[in-house]
Write a protein that holds these residues in place. Structure first.
Motif, short mmCIF file in Angstrom:
data_model
loop_
_atom_site.label_atom_id
_atom_site.label_comp_id
_atom_site.label_asym_id
_atom_site.label_seq_id
_atom_site.Cartn_x
_atom_site.Cartn_y
_atom_site.Cartn_z
N GLN A 53 0.81 -1.21 0.00
CA GLN A 53 0.00 0.00 0.00
C GLN A 53 0.85 1.27 0.00
O GLN A 53 1.76 1.42 0.83
N TYR A 124 -2.61 -3.08 -7.66
CA TYR A 124 -2.46 -3.64 -6.32
C TYR A 124 -3.73 -3.48 -5.49
O TYR A 124 -3.73 -3.68 -4.29
N ARG A 125 -4.80 -3.05 -6.13
CA ARG A 125 -6.16 -3.15 -5.57
C ARG A 125 -6.34 -2.38 -4.26
O ARG A 125 -7.13 -2.77 -3.42
N MET A 126 -5.62 -1.27 -4.10
CA MET A 126 -5.87 -0.43 -2.93
C MET A 126 -7.16 0.34 -3.13
O MET A 126 -7.39 0.91 -4.21
N SER A 149 -7.76 3.46 3.78
CA SER A 149 -7.47 2.66 2.59
C SER A 149 -7.14 1.23 3.01
O SER A 149 -6.60 0.99 4.09
N CYS A 151 -5.56 -2.58 1.37
CA CYS A 151 -4.91 -3.30 0.28
C CYS A 151 -4.83 -4.78 0.64
O CYS A 151 -4.27 -5.12 1.68
#
Length: 379
Positions: A53, A124-126, A149, A151
């Motif tokens: 992240q 990285y799908r954060m 946030s 991740c």
């Protein structure tokens, strides 16, 4: 074989030991030259996160490199456990960066958008979650938490056990470890490297500089550069408590032993003999606002340490043109990147050359004529 060893590694910390283990498993003869156990290692300020992240703002290649490391960590964990019987307590079910108040939430949302909008960055799908969504996963958050946030690639380990596992595994593979032997000079003669120490000389066909902030002094000996900008960080640890934090945060994590670690400070100060208590007070205050129940816990220890930090915060991997066979590796995220160092970097060194894509992204040549301040994050 030229010299006493195929490879001599300068530095026996997490970075050097990961590379040494990786080379040992490939059948290379390896010597690790290290300081003594009482040396003030930069890993004293280690927070033990396996963290993707927020990594790579300003250098998309670093995002991809950390995602690659995160995905390889389960394999590293399994191999070390099978070889040594040591469980490094890898927990990798995602991590949070929590925000306090709407201003912080807005700032974090903007950062996430900037990360996603970088051309060439890995996916990285954060994502940002509201306070209500966070509460479903972290039920004990306080009322000031505005969200944060998340991740799914993030996690953490027991870093001391990881270090022990690498050294145990290194020994089993025949890697020679020489403590109390810091290197004072390196020369290349007759196709081999000669490394001078207070206890004698070590000769090797290749040399890897993995000595943290000391690389800045060692690198020029083999025609390389390692511009460093070390910083000081402080860590606070509480007594053991009930399990309550199933996901690590950038600033707080509960260890496998039940203690709570708090630490997100960064100072341009290189004296780690004293603590800056006002900084500890701020870190503790933020932790209490995030998890009010921590107020009933006692602090059992606190310390400061000097972190390894390349000047811009991103890793440096290079090989020497003037001294063929010499390599340098510098990074702040020695835990996160341990799998890459053990598998990828070690393999490249064994083959005699770093991949051009890696050198293109992480070479110290990016600092030529530049005085870029540290600005990439320090998780």
């Amino acid at each position: 074989m030229i010299g006493d060893y195929d490879v001599a590694i300068v530095g026996g910390g997490l970075l050097g030991s990961a590379i040494a283990w990786g080379l040992g498993r490939l059948g290379q003869s390896v010597a690790v030259l290290d300081e003594g156990d009482i040396a003030k290692r930069a890993s004293r300020a280690n927070f033990a996160l396996v963290w993707v992240q927020s990594k790579g703002l300003g250098m998309p290649a670093y995002t991809g490199w950390t995602v690659r490391a995160s995905k390889a960590w389960p394999t590293l964990n399994a191999e070390l456990k099978e070889q040594t019987g040591l469980d490094v307590a890898l927990q990798q079910n995602g991590g949070f960066h929590l925000t306090l108040g709407e201003v912080e939430y807005a700032q974090r949302t903007e950062l996430v958008a900037r990360m996603h909008n970088q051309v060439g960055a890995a996916d990285y799908r954060m994502e940002m979650l509201t306070a209500a969504e966070v509460k479903k996963m972290l039920p004990l958050i306080g009322p000031e938490v505005s969200g944060g946030s998340f991740c799914p690639f993030d996690g953490h380990v027991n870093s001391l056990r990881t270090f022990r596992a690498f050294h145990t595994a290194m020994k089993q593979l025949g890697v020679d470890y020489f403590p109390e032997q810091p290197v004072s000079s390196i020369a290349r003669e007759g196709g081999e490297f000669r490394l001078a120490t207070a206890r004698g000389e070590i000769r090797a066909a290749k040399v890897v500089l993995a000595a943290g902030n000391a690389n800045q002094t060692l690198a020029p000996m083999v025609g390389l550069s390692a511009p460093m900008g070390p910083t000081r960080g402080q860590i606070v640890v509480t007594e053991r408590t009930m399990p309550f934090l199933p996901h690590p945060l950038t600033t707080i994590r509960q260890t496998d032993e039940g203690t709570v670690m708090i630490g997100d400070s960064k100072e341009d100060e290189l004296d780690d003999r004293v603590l800056n208590q006002p900084i500890n007070a701020v870190m503790a205050d933020r932790a209490l606002r995030m998890f009010p129940h921590l107020a009933r816990l006692n602090v059992v220890r606190s310390w400061s340490g000097i972190r390894v930090m390349p000047r811009d915060g991103f890793p440096v991997y290079d090989q020497s043109e003037t001294h063929p066979g010499a390599f340098v590796a510098c990074c702040h995220s020695g835990v996160t990147l341990a799998s890459n160092h053990a598998f990828d970097i070690a393999g490249m060194i064994a083959r005699g050359a770093l991949e051009s894509e890696l050198v293109g992204a992480f070479s110290a040549r990016r600092f030529d004529g530049d005085a870029t301040p540290n600005g990439s994050g320090y998780y």
